[in-house]
Design an enzyme around this catalytic site. Structure first.
Site, PDB file in Angstrom:
ATOM      1  N   THR A  85       0.870  -1.189   0.000  1.00  0.00           N
ATOM      2  CA  THR A  85       0.000   0.000   0.000  1.00  0.00           C
ATOM      3  C   THR A  85       0.906   1.237   0.000  1.00  0.00           C
ATOM      4  O   THR A  85       1.061   1.904   1.011  1.00  0.00           O
ATOM      5  CB  THR A  85      -0.915   0.030   1.247  1.00  0.00           C
ATOM      6  OG1 THR A  85      -0.107  -0.195   2.419  1.00  0.00           O
ATOM      7  CG2 THR A  85      -2.001  -1.007   1.179  1.00  0.00           C
ATOM      8  N   THR A 121      -0.930  -3.239   5.304  1.00  0.00           N
ATOM      9  CA  THR A 121      -1.211  -2.077   6.172  1.00  0.00           C
ATOM     10  C   THR A 121      -2.163  -1.155   5.428  1.00  0.00           C
ATOM     11  O   THR A 121      -1.800  -0.625   4.371  1.00  0.00           O
ATOM     12  CB  THR A 121       0.106  -1.346   6.508  1.00  0.00           C
ATOM     13  OG1 THR A 121       0.975  -2.282   7.136  1.00  0.00           O
ATOM     14  CG2 THR A 121      -0.135  -0.158   7.433  1.00  0.00           C
ATOM     15  N   ARG A 151       9.775  -6.982  11.033  1.00  0.00           N
ATOM     16  CA  ARG A 151      10.783  -5.983  10.665  1.00  0.00           C
ATOM     17  C   ARG A 151      11.657  -6.579   9.572  1.00  0.00           C
ATOM     18  O   ARG A 151      12.056  -7.743   9.676  1.00  0.00           O
ATOM     19  CB  ARG A 151      11.693  -5.661  11.865  1.00  0.00           C
ATOM     20  CG  ARG A 151      10.984  -5.097  13.060  1.00  0.00           C
ATOM     21  CD  ARG A 151      11.807  -5.345  14.315  1.00  0.00           C
ATOM     22  NE  ARG A 151      11.963  -6.776  14.563  1.00  0.00           N
ATOM     23  CZ  ARG A 151      12.836  -7.308  15.430  1.00  0.00           C
ATOM     24  NH1 ARG A 151      13.642  -6.532  16.107  1.00  0.00           N
ATOM     25  NH2 ARG A 151      12.909  -8.618  15.600  1.00  0.00           N
ATOM     26  N   LEU A 254      15.576   4.327  20.479  1.00  0.00           N
ATOM     27  CA  LEU A 254      16.026   5.649  20.925  1.00  0.00           C
ATOM     28  C   LEU A 254      17.426   5.926  20.385  1.00  0.00           C
ATOM     29  O   LEU A 254      18.218   6.601  21.034  1.00  0.00           O
ATOM     30  CB  LEU A 254      16.032   5.739  22.458  1.00  0.00           C
ATOM     31  CG  LEU A 254      14.692   5.990  23.151  1.00  0.00           C
ATOM     32  CD1 LEU A 254      14.893   6.162  24.652  1.00  0.00           C
ATOM     33  CD2 LEU A 254      13.970   7.218  22.588  1.00  0.00           C
ATOM     34  N   GLY A 257      20.112   9.812  15.133  1.00  0.00           N
ATOM     35  CA  GLY A 257      20.956   9.770  13.942  1.00  0.00           C
ATOM     36  C   GLY A 257      20.261  10.448  12.789  1.00  0.00           C
ATOM     37  O   GLY A 257      19.641  11.506  12.975  1.00  0.00           O
ATOM     38  N   GLY A 261      13.546   5.652   7.731  1.00  0.00           N
ATOM     39  CA  GLY A 261      13.160   5.588   6.323  1.00  0.00           C
ATOM     40  C   GLY A 261      12.510   4.245   6.069  1.00  0.00           C
ATOM     41  O   GLY A 261      11.960   3.633   6.983  1.00  0.00           O
ATOM     42  N   CYS A 264       7.893   1.600   5.153  1.00  0.00           N
ATOM     43  CA  CYS A 264       6.774   1.525   6.104  1.00  0.00           C
ATOM     44  C   CYS A 264       6.584   2.793   6.933  1.00  0.00           C
ATOM     45  O   CYS A 264       5.593   3.495   6.752  1.00  0.00           O
ATOM     46  CB  CYS A 264       6.954   0.323   7.022  1.00  0.00           C
ATOM     47  SG  CYS A 264       7.069  -1.219   6.090  1.00  0.00           S
ATOM     48  N   LYS A 267       5.708   6.329   5.080  1.00  0.00           N
ATOM     49  CA  LYS A 267       4.417   6.385   4.363  1.00  0.00           C
ATOM     50  C   LYS A 267       3.259   6.055   5.307  1.00  0.00           C
ATOM     51  O   LYS A 267       2.154   6.558   5.125  1.00  0.00           O
ATOM     52  CB  LYS A 267       4.420   5.512   3.110  1.00  0.00           C
ATOM     53  CG  LYS A 267       4.527   4.022   3.323  1.00  0.00           C
ATOM     54  CD  LYS A 267       3.247   3.277   3.008  1.00  0.00           C
ATOM     55  CE  LYS A 267       3.474   1.775   3.178  1.00  0.00           C
ATOM     56  NZ  LYS A 267       2.320   1.044   3.622  1.00  0.00           N
TER      57      LYS A 267
HETATM   58  C1  UGA Z   1       8.728  -1.269  10.682  1.00  0.00           C
HETATM   59  C2  UGA Z   1       8.224  -1.718  12.054  1.00  0.00           C
HETATM   60  O1  UGA Z   1       9.318  -1.730  12.983  1.00  0.00           O
HETATM   61  C3  UGA Z   1       7.625  -3.129  11.963  1.00  0.00           C
HETATM   62  O2  UGA Z   1       7.097  -3.513  13.233  1.00  0.00           O
HETATM   63  C4  UGA Z   1       6.501  -3.122  10.927  1.00  0.00           C
HETATM   64  O3  UGA Z   1       5.938  -4.403  10.766  1.00  0.00           O
HETATM   65  C5  UGA Z   1       7.087  -2.671   9.592  1.00  0.00           C
HETATM   66  O4  UGA Z   1       7.658  -1.360   9.738  1.00  0.00           O
HETATM   67  C6  UGA Z   1       5.968  -2.629   8.595  1.00  0.00           C
HETATM   68  O5  UGA Z   1       5.097  -1.767   8.701  1.00  0.00           O
HETATM   69  O6  UGA Z   1       5.877  -3.524   7.762  1.00  0.00           O
HETATM   70  P1  UGA Z   1      10.935  -1.778   9.240  1.00  0.00           P
HETATM   71  O7  UGA Z   1      10.394  -0.812   8.239  1.00  0.00           O
HETATM   72  O8  UGA Z   1      11.485  -3.083   8.780  1.00  0.00           O
HETATM   73  O9  UGA Z   1       9.788  -2.151  10.305  1.00  0.00           O
HETATM   74  O10 UGA Z   1      12.097  -1.027   9.993  1.00  0.00           O
HETATM   75  P2  UGA Z   1      12.423  -0.554  11.489  1.00  0.00           P
HETATM   76  O11 UGA Z   1      13.269  -1.559  12.149  1.00  0.00           O
HETATM   77  O12 UGA Z   1      11.188  -0.120  12.191  1.00  0.00           O
HETATM   78  O13 UGA Z   1      13.333   0.728  11.187  1.00  0.00           O
HETATM   79  C7  UGA Z   1      12.752   1.849  10.517  1.00  0.00           C
HETATM   80  C8  UGA Z   1      13.758   2.981  10.387  1.00  0.00           C
HETATM   81  O14 UGA Z   1      13.990   3.569  11.659  1.00  0.00           O
HETATM   82  C9  UGA Z   1      15.130   2.574   9.842  1.00  0.00           C
HETATM   83  O15 UGA Z   1      15.520   3.544   8.869  1.00  0.00           O
HETATM   84  C10 UGA Z   1      16.026   2.631  11.060  1.00  0.00           C
HETATM   85  O16 UGA Z   1      17.364   2.932  10.740  1.00  0.00           O
HETATM   86  C11 UGA Z   1      15.385   3.765  11.850  1.00  0.00           C
HETATM   87  N1  UGA Z   1      15.669   3.733  13.302  1.00  0.00           N
HETATM   88  C12 UGA Z   1      15.272   2.670  14.045  1.00  0.00           C
HETATM   89  C13 UGA Z   1      16.315   4.801  13.893  1.00  0.00           C
HETATM   90  O17 UGA Z   1      16.677   5.805  13.230  1.00  0.00           O
HETATM   91  N2  UGA Z   1      16.548   4.769  15.241  1.00  0.00           N
HETATM   92  C14 UGA Z   1      16.168   3.718  16.022  1.00  0.00           C
HETATM   93  O18 UGA Z   1      16.410   3.767  17.249  1.00  0.00           O
HETATM   94  C15 UGA Z   1      15.520   2.649  15.406  1.00  0.00           C
END
Ligand code: UGA
Length: 437
Positions: A85, A121, A151, A254, A257, A261, A264, A267
């Site tokens: 989506t 989603t 994730r 937390l 940086g 991005g 998920c 958007k």
């Molecule tokens: C995210 C959610 O964490 C999942 O639970 C969800 O199922 C998924 O979206 C989805 O909607 O399908 P994901 O996109 O794989 O998962 O990535 P994340 O691990 O959430 O990280 C997202 C972004 O946040 C990355 O760019 C990461 O570098 C950044 N991030 C994460 C930070 O800048 N700081 C942090 O402390 C943690």
């Protein structure tokens, strides 16, 4: 149990392979014939740790197969819809056309008593709308909305051992046998004690939007603190450690940086705002605008900081960017902060070389104008500044002494607060981080 999985992208391919691993007989459907052919040959269409092994196992045991022919789903009792989506071009709202197309294609092939399970989603209200369509187009079958929380980079373990299962159900009597069928699919996780929550459709849809919004808010909160730390001489990493020790806050998500991005969080918060607006509840989510703005500001901040480190101008400077993907252990470059920063630096006159263990093929398609180099050491040759923008373990393990001999200037900006500063400064590097003096 015979299962179909419609949509074999980051979510569906992992879901299909994981369900086969659990012993179910699974057919994965995708309209992309090249992707289906690759999957049937055991080739994962993207980098996800553990997926190639699962594909191989499922294909050899004949429990798993892939097809582009939707009628192949007709013997399945449970059908998972896992299509994307994306954000609509020029709008905040999510584009649900692929969800609608998947259900519409599926309906004629649903047996009486079978269950359609939505995992995509979606904006709240979508499930009720689809359930309405089913009344005439797939009578005697049932819809459950079962959001996915995996994730990327941990998708296999998140699917096989989820931390919770949410079932969005209608209040009809047929919801009871439908939920029992889904229980059979998830029998392994349920018997391991995974909590299962039964809620209505709208709640299930909102659980997903709320979870991703909370995670995005947590990241932008710490990045806002990073801005205050920069202005006051405080250290955001120490601050995160200290507040994270409070159980109510927690240290996870937390890490300050360059921000979040991927396909998920960015958007999803925008789609959530758009949907709340349609429902007349836009005021409730105005804070998400700020969450988004703080996040995007991180990217410009790094560009500005790099300009300062290069003596006030980026023109003609050679910048090496370590990382193209939106996070480590993925090849996904959708809305990657690292690539977006690399592209902005290039636009402002720098010559940017990007290196990444898995993301270069996708990055090349997205930003063909950047230079790409697979070998991190080679990428650093003659650099005026090195930027760590995705915290891959191989970048964290780089040897500052060896790289120090090939760069033009020993200047490193740690955009993820992931490096050990002393390791670099002891080899005479100028080390800079975000939110730390
Ligand atoms: C995210 C959610 O964490 C999942 O639970 C969800 O199922 C998924 O979206 C989805 O909607 O399908 P994901 O996109 O794989 O998962 O990535 P994340 O691990 O959430 O990280 C997202 C972004 O946040 C990355 O760019 C990461 O570098 C950044 N991030 C994460 C930070 O800048 N700081 C942090 O402390 C943690």
């Amino acid at each position: 149990m015979k299962i179909s999985v419609i949509g074999c992208g980051y979510l569906g391919a992992v879901h299909a392979a994981s369900m086969a691993k659990l012993g179910h007989e699974v057919i994965g459907i995708d309209t992309d014939t090249a992707r289906v052919a690759a999957l049937n040959n055991g080739q994962a269409p993207f980098f996800e740790p553990g997926l190639p092994e699962l594909l191989h196992e499922g294909l050899s045991s004949k429990k798993l197969s892939f097809s582009s022919t939707i009628s192949d789903v007709q013997t399945a009792e449970v059908h998972f819809v896992c299509v994307g989506t994306p954000q609509k071009p020029g709008e905040y709202a999510a584009d649900v056309q692929y969800v609608d197309a998947a259900f519409t294609a599926l309906f004629p092939y649903m047996q009486a008593g079978s269950v359609a399970v939505g995992k995509s989603t979606v904006p709240v209200g979508t499930a009720s709308r689809i359930a309405q369509l089913m009344v005439t187009q797939a009578p005697n079958s049932h819809l459950i909305w079962n959001p996915e929380f995996l994730r990327e980079g941990h998708a296999v373990s998140d699917t096989l051992t989820p931390d919770r299962l949410v079932y969005g159900l209608s209040d009809e009597l047929s919801a009871v046998p439908a939920a029992a069928k889904l229980d059979e699919v998830y029998a392994a996780a349920l018997s391991a004690g995974t909590p299962r929550l039964q809620v209505n459709y709208a709640t299930a849809e909102l659980v997903k939007s709320a979870a991703n919004s909370f995670l995005a808010t947590k990241i932008s909160f710490i990045n806002a603190m990073a801005e205050v730390c920069e202005a006051s001489g405080a250290d955001v990493t120490a601050l995160a450690d200290a507040i994270g020790m409070d159980d109510r806050i927690g240290r996870k998500f937390l890490n300050a940086g360059i921000g979040f991005g991927g396909g998920c969080l960015p958007k999803d918060i925008r789609a959530f705002m758009a949907r709340a607006g349609e429902l007349g509840a836009d005021q409730a989510l105005t804070f998400l605008r700020e969450v988004d703005a703080i996040n995007m500001r991180r990217r410009s901040k790094v560009v500005e900081r790099t300009r300062e480190l290069c003596g006030g101008s980026l023109i003609g400077k050679r910048i090496t960017v370590l990382g193209a993907t939106f996070k480590p252990n993925s090849d996904d470059v959708r809305d990657s902060p690292a690539l977006s920063i690399a592209a902005q630096l290039q636009l402002q006159g720098a010559t940017v070389t990007v290196t990444d263990p898995q993301g270069l093929a996708n990055a090349r398609v997205r930003f063909p104008e950047l230079k790409y180099e697979q070998d991190a050491m080679m990428a650093c040759r003659n650099a005026d500044a090195v930027l760590l923008l995705t915290e891959w373990p191989e970048f964290i393990a780089l040897d500052p002494l060896a790289i120090g001999e090939i760069v033009a200037s020993k200047t490193i900006l740690d955009g993820r607060n992931a490096l050990e500063p002393k390791k670099w400064t002891q080899h005479n590097w100028d080390y800079y981080a975000l939110g730390r003096s």
